[in-house]
Design a protein around this motif. Structure first.
Motif, PDB file in Angstrom:
ATOM      1  N   UNK A 193       0.814  -1.219   0.000  1.00 40.98           N
ATOM      2  CA  UNK A 193       0.000   0.000   0.000  1.00 40.98           C
ATOM      3  C   UNK A 193       0.843   1.262   0.000  1.00 40.98           C
ATOM      4  N   UNK A 194       2.135   1.126   0.214  1.00 38.04           N
ATOM      5  CA  UNK A 194       2.988   2.287   0.486  1.00 38.04           C
ATOM      6  C   UNK A 194       3.888   2.625  -0.698  1.00 38.04           C
ATOM      7  N   UNK A 195       3.951   3.904  -1.026  1.00 35.79           N
ATOM      8  CA  UNK A 195       4.853   4.411  -2.057  1.00 35.79           C
ATOM      9  C   UNK A 195       5.698   5.507  -1.422  1.00 35.79           C
ATOM     10  N   UNK A 196       7.006   5.270  -1.366  1.00 39.10           N
ATOM     11  CA  UNK A 196       7.882   6.255  -0.757  1.00 39.10           C
ATOM     12  C   UNK A 196       8.357   5.799   0.604  1.00 39.10           C
ATOM     13  N   UNK A 197       8.880   6.735   1.361  1.00 40.63           N
ATOM     14  CA  UNK A 197       9.515   6.479   2.650  1.00 40.63           C
ATOM     15  C   UNK A 197       8.485   6.548   3.770  1.00 40.63           C
ATOM     16  N   UNK A 198       8.256   5.412   4.428  1.00 43.15           N
ATOM     17  CA  UNK A 198       7.236   5.357   5.477  1.00 43.15           C
ATOM     18  C   UNK A 198       7.569   6.239   6.662  1.00 43.15           C
ATOM     19  N   UNK A 199       8.834   6.622   6.808  1.00 40.83           N
ATOM     20  CA  UNK A 199       9.209   7.447   7.956  1.00 40.83           C
ATOM     21  C   UNK A 199       8.873   8.924   7.758  1.00 40.83           C
ATOM     22  N   UNK A 200       8.527   9.306   6.536  1.00 41.21           N
ATOM     23  CA  UNK A 200       8.224  10.705   6.254  1.00 41.21           C
ATOM     24  C   UNK A 200       6.753  11.003   6.544  1.00 41.21           C
ATOM     25  N   UNK A 201       6.496  12.188   7.059  1.00 46.79           N
ATOM     26  CA  UNK A 201       5.137  12.589   7.369  1.00 46.79           C
ATOM     27  C   UNK A 201       4.442  13.176   6.148  1.00 46.79           C
ATOM     28  N   UNK A 202       3.124  13.070   6.124  1.00 43.56           N
ATOM     29  CA  UNK A 202       2.311  13.838   5.186  1.00 43.56           C
ATOM     30  C   UNK A 202       1.235  14.571   5.980  1.00 43.56           C
ATOM     31  N   UNK A 203       0.826  15.694   5.435  1.00 44.57           N
ATOM     32  CA  UNK A 203      -0.234  16.485   6.061  1.00 44.57           C
ATOM     33  C   UNK A 203      -1.546  16.191   5.350  1.00 44.57           C
ATOM     34  N   UNK A 204      -2.581  15.926   6.122  1.00 48.99           N
ATOM     35  CA  UNK A 204      -3.915  15.694   5.559  1.00 48.99           C
ATOM     36  C   UNK A 204      -4.907  16.594   6.291  1.00 48.99           C
ATOM     37  N   UNK A 205      -5.595  17.412   5.513  1.00 47.12           N
ATOM     38  CA  UNK A 205      -6.669  18.238   6.048  1.00 47.12           C
ATOM     39  C   UNK A 205      -7.980  17.718   5.472  1.00 47.12           C
ATOM     40  N   UNK A 206      -8.901  17.336   6.346  1.00 50.39           N
ATOM     41  CA  UNK A 206     -10.194  16.819   5.912  1.00 50.39           C
ATOM     42  C   UNK A 206     -11.220  17.940   6.026  1.00 50.39           C
ATOM     43  N   UNK A 207     -11.796  18.305   4.893  1.00 51.94           N
ATOM     44  CA  UNK A 207     -12.811  19.350   4.839  1.00 51.94           C
ATOM     45  C   UNK A 207     -14.170  18.727   4.527  1.00 51.94           C
ATOM     46  N   UNK A 208     -15.199  19.412   4.942  1.00 53.51           N
ATOM     47  CA  UNK A 208     -16.515  19.099   4.402  1.00 53.51           C
ATOM     48  C   UNK A 208     -16.543  19.623   2.981  1.00 53.51           C
ATOM     49  N   UNK A 209     -16.921  18.765   2.050  1.00 51.84           N
ATOM     50  CA  UNK A 209     -16.978  19.165   0.642  1.00 51.84           C
ATOM     51  C   UNK A 209     -18.339  19.775   0.339  1.00 51.84           C
ATOM     52  N   UNK A 210     -18.336  20.943  -0.284  1.00 53.91           N
ATOM     53  CA  UNK A 210     -19.592  21.614  -0.631  1.00 53.91           C
ATOM     54  C   UNK A 210     -19.931  21.536  -2.113  1.00 53.91           C
ATOM     55  N   UNK A 211     -19.114  20.777  -2.889  1.00 54.21           N
ATOM     56  CA  UNK A 211     -19.429  20.620  -4.309  1.00 54.21           C
ATOM     57  C   UNK A 211     -20.318  19.389  -4.480  1.00 54.21           C
ATOM     58  N   UNK A 212     -21.421  19.546  -5.181  1.00 55.54           N
ATOM     59  CA  UNK A 212     -22.353  18.436  -5.372  1.00 55.54           C
ATOM     60  C   UNK A 212     -21.822  17.483  -6.438  1.00 55.54           C
TER      61      UNK A 212
END
Length: 556
Positions: free
Chosen positions: A135-154
């Motif tokens: 499931x992993x592509x790249x270096x597992x030790x590196x962080x990624x930022x994820x911001x979860x928004x409510x989507x307002x596009x229908x």
């Protein structure tokens, strides 16, 4: 998905089966046609190289909705450059018109989407341990930022421009290094322009640790373990306001009303300090959900309950590409010297097996005709035609193909470290009909392995030879169909894949050439590789070629 399982250790039975396909210099293969010659006793095995034209096709505006899984994160391909994948998805209640009971109080809200993981052993306490390398592509030790928004596009399900046709969504990463865009027929969608409240903001590194869930307290506590997942605890107040407070309202009464009211979630991924990794999320898993855990009832008799959502509505990925390789359409007449296979929104290769016979400047205009003339028997009653078998209706052959292979060499421009390309597979498909080549069928390649894509379909789609850094694509039955049944010589598309079992097709928006769709497997990898092409500037030993081994009757 990548696969870290070691190369297939063939059993004796399999070797016997496989040898019937590949022993082109030792055995005669009967293919519904008589062999002519004195007594049919003497045969010679020969080889010819058929001229081809292989060229690049840049891929834009690819269908990215309702794929088998989704990507989230940042991947820096050392050969091509950076890709950032974000996700937009509807969430679907598992029940409508809920009754949350008396005085419902949320205890927690958990979002969980499993990775593609495999059990690899047990820890000291006897608990299962996992690998998430699939499931992993790249270096597992590196962080990624994820911001979860409510989507307002229908996200509409039907295309208003076509009767009873689904609305597809397409990638828009070309010349775009900043925005999470998608395309539909009427234009571009920038999901950053439609983001609502922040549901959660995190930085994380994917973990192969099992998920531990504890229910109860003290001596009554029960802890269960499940496979690794992207698991996030969400804000209670948001879900109380968005869901619990709408009990009895039309918003939760049916799917249509809910999708219009709560239009989904937008998972925006970003690199951290220019680094990160990308993870494949199993969004269609039974375990992929958002679950509201709450208690209800009078103060002296409260009980626990849940309300859940899955991700089986409309889902799509967005891609932001920042490549240092300029991908472009190639030379269909002369073929290209260097070929680029790149996943996500990237590049593929088109192979014209007998060269581009329509090109005015092509020096092999009669390759197809010469091939047919060399293998079929002329009709003595019609010198311009070929003899047919009265029983089968097939053309009668004077030479029989034992094996036909498209031989593909990895370019010296590719990363030389064997481990990087170790699990790459090249998937071939029929461009005209957007389906696998006939050689893919179980009848001709019995090595399909549903549980292990890396070791699946290894007769038709060989695994990478690490010593010679080459691949062989078996096209024996494809050529037999041309010779015996006058089947159309379709162009062959080559894409990089990490799951050759996935044969679904993804459309291309407003395509104006032969390629109107590609294998969805090509989208479901951010990886790429570089190959030698068919152009005359490539040395003969590295040039892509179609090798045909055949049996020729010999006179006494």
């Amino acid at each position: 998905m990548k696969n870290t399982i070691k190369a297939l250790k063939f059993s004796i039975i399999f070797l016997i089966i496989a040898s019937s396909f590949i022993a082109c210099d030792k055995e005669f293969s009967v293919i519904e046609s008589d062999v002519l010659g004195k007594g049919n006793a003497n045969f010679g095995t020969n080889q010819i190289d058929i001229p081809i034209a292989a060229y690049n096709k840049k891929l834009n505006a690819l269908q990215v909705n309702n794929l088998s899984h989704n990507f989230l994160g940042f991947f820096d391909d050392p050969e091509f450059g950076q890709t950032t994948a974000s996700m937009v998805t509807q969430i679907t209640p598992t029940a409508f018109s809920p009754n949350f009971g008396e005085n419902p109080v949320i205890d927690s809200v958990i979002l969980s989407i499993p990775y593609f993981s495999k059990p690899i052993g047990f820890d000291d306490d006897g608990n299962t341990t996992y690998s998430i390398l699939d499931s992993l592509y790249g270096d597992a030790s590196k962080e990624i930022k994820v911001t979860i928004y409510r989507n307002n596009y229908f996200l509409r399900s039907l295309n208003p421009n076509e009767t009873n046709s689904p609305q597809n969504y397409f990638s828009n990463a070309d010349n775009n290094t900043t925005d999470n865009l998608a395309l539909i027929e009427s234009g571009s969608i920038n999901f950053d322009d439609h983001k609502g409240d922040i549901v959660k903001e995190i930085t994380f590194t994917p973990s192969a640790e099992a998920i531990k869930t504890t229910v109860g307290e003290g001596e009554d506590a029960i802890t269960s373990r499940s496979a690794p997942a992207f698991r996030v605890e969400l804000d209670i107040d948001f879900w109380k306001s968005a869901i619990i407070d709408h009990e009895g309202g039309t918003e939760l009464s049916n799917a249509s009303n809910f999708n219009n009211y709560f239009r989904g979630l937008y998972f925006k991924a970003e690199a951290v300090g220019g680094e990160g990794n990308m993870i494949a999320l199993n969004t269609l898993s039974q375990e992929a959900n958002i679950t509201i855990y709450y208690t209800k009832g009078a103060d002296d008799s409260r009980s626990q309950s849940t309300y859940a959502f899955n991700f089986r509505g409309i889902r799509l990925n967005t891609f932001i590409n920042d490549y240092h390789v300029a991908l472009a359409d190639g030379d269909a007449d002369l073929g290209d010297e260097t070929l680029y296979l790149k996943g996500a929104e990237g590049s593929m290769t088109i192979v014209d097996l007998f060269g581009n016979e329509d090109a005015d400047n092509n020096n092999i205009p009669d390759a197809m005709e010469s091939f047919i003339d060399d293998f079929r028997i002329s009709d003595p009653d019609d010198p311009s035609g070929y003899l047919k078998d009265n029983t089968t209706g097939n053309f009668v052959l004077k030479r029989l193909i034992n094996e036909a292979q498209l031989v593909v060499h990895e370019s010296d421009l590719a990363i030389s470290t064997d481990d990087y390309h170790k699990y790459d597979r090249i998937y071939a498909y029929d461009v005209n009909n957007n389906i696998p080549i006939v050689d893919y069928l179980d009848l001709f390649d019995p090595t399909g392995n549903a549980n292990d894509p890396f070791n699946s379909k290894v007769v038709h789609l060989s695994q990478r030879n690490p010593d010679q850094k080459k691949y062989k694509i078996r096209l024996t039955e494809h050529l037999n169909n041309i010779l015996l049944r006058d089947s159309t010589n379709t162009k062959i598309g080559l894409v990089l894949s990490t799951n050759v079992n996935y044969t679904a097709s993804a459309q291309i928006l407003n395509s104006n050439d032969d390629v109107i769709a590609i294998p969805a497997a090509a989208i479901l990898t951010p990886r790429g590789t570089i190959l030698y092409g068919s152009n005359d500037n490539v040395s003969n030993e590295k040039r892509m070629k179609l090798q045909v081994f055949f049996t020729d009757p010999q006179d006494d």
